[in-house]
Design an enzyme around this catalytic site. Structure first.
Site, PDB file in Angstrom:
ATOM      1  N   SER A  15     134.300  73.184  54.231  1.00 36.52           N
ATOM      2  CA  SER A  15     135.749  72.852  54.017  1.00 36.52           C
ATOM      3  C   SER A  15     136.394  72.086  55.125  1.00 36.52           C
ATOM      4  O   SER A  15     135.482  71.726  56.257  1.00 36.52           O
ATOM      5  CB  SER A  15     136.698  74.144  53.812  1.00 36.52           C
ATOM      6  OG  SER A  15     136.600  74.967  55.164  1.00 36.52           O
ATOM      7  N   ASP A  36     127.759  77.353  56.770  1.00 35.12           N
ATOM      8  CA  ASP A  36     129.231  77.824  56.657  1.00 35.12           C
ATOM      9  C   ASP A  36     129.075  79.272  56.131  1.00 35.12           C
ATOM     10  O   ASP A  36     128.160  79.845  55.425  1.00 35.12           O
ATOM     11  CB  ASP A  36     130.045  77.018  55.679  1.00 35.12           C
ATOM     12  CG  ASP A  36     131.521  77.187  55.961  1.00 35.12           C
ATOM     13  OD1 ASP A  36     131.971  76.137  56.227  1.00 35.12           O
ATOM     14  OD2 ASP A  36     132.051  78.242  55.682  1.00 35.12           O
ATOM     15  N   VAL A  60     127.561  80.596  63.236  1.00 37.30           N
ATOM     16  CA  VAL A  60     127.228  79.808  64.634  1.00 37.30           C
ATOM     17  C   VAL A  60     126.782  80.824  65.823  1.00 37.30           C
ATOM     18  O   VAL A  60     126.345  80.379  66.575  1.00 37.30           O
ATOM     19  CB  VAL A  60     127.990  78.639  64.783  1.00 37.30           C
ATOM     20  CG1 VAL A  60     128.255  77.828  63.479  1.00 37.30           C
ATOM     21  CG2 VAL A  60     129.581  79.289  65.136  1.00 37.30           C
ATOM     22  N   SER A 158     139.417  69.937  70.978  1.00 35.32           N
ATOM     23  CA  SER A 158     140.746  69.635  70.113  1.00 35.32           C
ATOM     24  C   SER A 158     141.495  69.103  71.453  1.00 35.32           C
ATOM     25  O   SER A 158     141.150  69.362  72.513  1.00 35.32           O
ATOM     26  CB  SER A 158     141.234  71.332  70.042  1.00 35.32           C
ATOM     27  OG  SER A 158     142.481  71.205  69.646  1.00 35.32           O
ATOM     28  N   TYR A 171     142.066  79.834  72.318  1.00 34.20           N
ATOM     29  CA  TYR A 171     141.720  78.422  71.802  1.00 34.20           C
ATOM     30  C   TYR A 171     141.593  77.353  72.580  1.00 34.20           C
ATOM     31  O   TYR A 171     140.639  76.527  72.361  1.00 34.20           O
ATOM     32  CB  TYR A 171     142.801  77.987  70.581  1.00 34.20           C
ATOM     33  CG  TYR A 171     142.399  76.987  69.802  1.00 34.20           C
ATOM     34  CD1 TYR A 171     141.529  77.073  68.804  1.00 34.20           C
ATOM     35  CD2 TYR A 171     142.999  75.743  69.839  1.00 34.20           C
ATOM     36  CE1 TYR A 171     141.222  76.038  67.977  1.00 34.20           C
ATOM     37  CE2 TYR A 171     142.873  74.563  68.835  1.00 34.20           C
ATOM     38  CZ  TYR A 171     141.858  75.001  68.062  1.00 34.20           C
ATOM     39  OH  TYR A 171     141.404  73.835  67.414  1.00 34.20           O
ATOM     40  N   LYS A 175     138.135  75.531  73.754  1.00 31.92           N
ATOM     41  CA  LYS A 175     137.731  74.235  73.363  1.00 31.92           C
ATOM     42  C   LYS A 175     137.737  73.223  74.780  1.00 31.92           C
ATOM     43  O   LYS A 175     136.895  72.173  74.781  1.00 31.92           O
ATOM     44  CB  LYS A 175     139.058  73.363  72.631  1.00 31.92           C
ATOM     45  CG  LYS A 175     139.181  73.999  71.243  1.00 31.92           C
ATOM     46  CD  LYS A 175     137.912  73.601  70.392  1.00 31.92           C
ATOM     47  CE  LYS A 175     138.011  74.235  68.923  1.00 31.92           C
ATOM     48  NZ  LYS A 175     136.786  73.790  68.114  1.00 31.92           N
ATOM     49  N   THR A 206     143.826  70.404  57.339  1.00 33.14           N
ATOM     50  CA  THR A 206     142.792  71.189  57.253  1.00 33.14           C
ATOM     51  C   THR A 206     143.202  72.773  56.645  1.00 33.14           C
ATOM     52  O   THR A 206     144.274  72.967  56.698  1.00 33.14           O
ATOM     53  CB  THR A 206     141.895  71.445  58.304  1.00 33.14           C
ATOM     54  OG1 THR A 206     142.619  72.229  59.429  1.00 33.14           O
ATOM     55  CG2 THR A 206     141.506  70.208  58.919  1.00 33.14           C
TER      56      THR A 206
END
Length: 263
Positions: A15, A36, A60, A158, A171, A175, A206
């Site tokens: 996705s 995925d 992952v 990001s 986050y 990143k 997304t």
């Protein structure tokens, strides 16, 4: 490096950004292994893309599961030429809540583990597969100092790595860690002819964006100088395809964000 007749592992490929990359690779005549956690979406996408695509359910952060995805690429397509790692999650929590209670450490660690450790895990196993293939390929130019492009690893960071906002500690730091991987890995893998690049996307349309309120989405769009909208996943894919093709792109992080700077 050309995409046609070459094979790539795309994590988070069922996705969003990863799906768009997988589609672009197949459209250009390449092979793709989609890794995925969403098995139904992944299998549906493979059925649509046809014989140039395979799916494997993959976490992952698991060495065994990523290795299984690499093994499928080697078995079905004769090896890998690269990976595009799009798997990731967004953990949102403040360091202290309204009652001054501390953030949940497990949630923080989960974000770092998936986004940063997962990226490293994919990179190490894909790099090993490419390096071993080149070493065993009698037709490959693997001499010291060779300029033959043997492989490409593209990670996804990001703009939060640079412009982290309140509540984005997990986050943003994870990143930022992905950004920090880029140059050391590129320098190390240069002797194998493997390039390492990172894309730092801004606000993109997304499934992750679907979880936020419409008003917040509109505010994000308004904050983009130009074009004043969310990024389209196919725009991310176009950049990934260009990075694969352009052999002089190495060891760098590219912001793809419409010039937005989060405050």
């Amino acid at each position: 490096m050309q995409i046609e007749k070459h094979s790539f592992l795309v994590t988070g490929g069922a996705s969003g950004l990863g799906e768009s990359v997988a589609r672009a690779i197949v459209e250009q005549g390449g092979n793709v292994v989609i890794a995925d956690l969403n098995q139904s979406a992944g299998q549906s996408l493979v059925a649509e893309l046809g014989g140039n695509a395979r799916f494997v359910r993959c976490d992952v952060t698991s060495g065994d599961e990523v290795q299984a995805a690499v093994d499928i690429a080697e078995k079905e397509f004769g090896g890998l030429q690269g990976s595009i790692n799009c798997a990731g999650i967004a953990v949102v929590q403040k360091l202290l809540d309204r009652e001054n209670n501390p953030a949940d450490l497990e949630s923080f660690s989960r974000g770092v583990n998936i986004n940063l450790v997962g990226s490293f895990n994919v990179a190490r196993l894909v790099a090993a597969s490419i390096a071993k293939r080149v070493a065993n390929d009698s037709n490959a130019d693997n001499s010291t100092g060779s300029n033959t492009d043997q492989g490409i690893i593209i990670n996804t960071a990001s703009i939060a790595a640079f412009d982290g906002q309140v509540g984005q500690a997990s986050y943003s730091s994870s990143k930022a860690g992905v950004v920090g991987l880029t140059l050391p890995l590129a320098r190390e893998l240069a002797r194998h002819g493997i390039r390492v690049m990172t894309i730092a996307p801004g606000v993109f349309a997304t499934p992750m964006m679907d979880t936020i309120p419409e008003k917040a989405r509109e505010q994000l769009e308004a904050g983009v100088p130009y074009p004043k909208r969310l990024g389209a996943p196919n725009e991310f894919a176009k950049l990934a395809v260009h990075i694969i093709d352009n052999a002089y792109l190495n060891g760098e992080v590219i912001r793809l964000d419409g010039a937005i700077r989060m405050v």
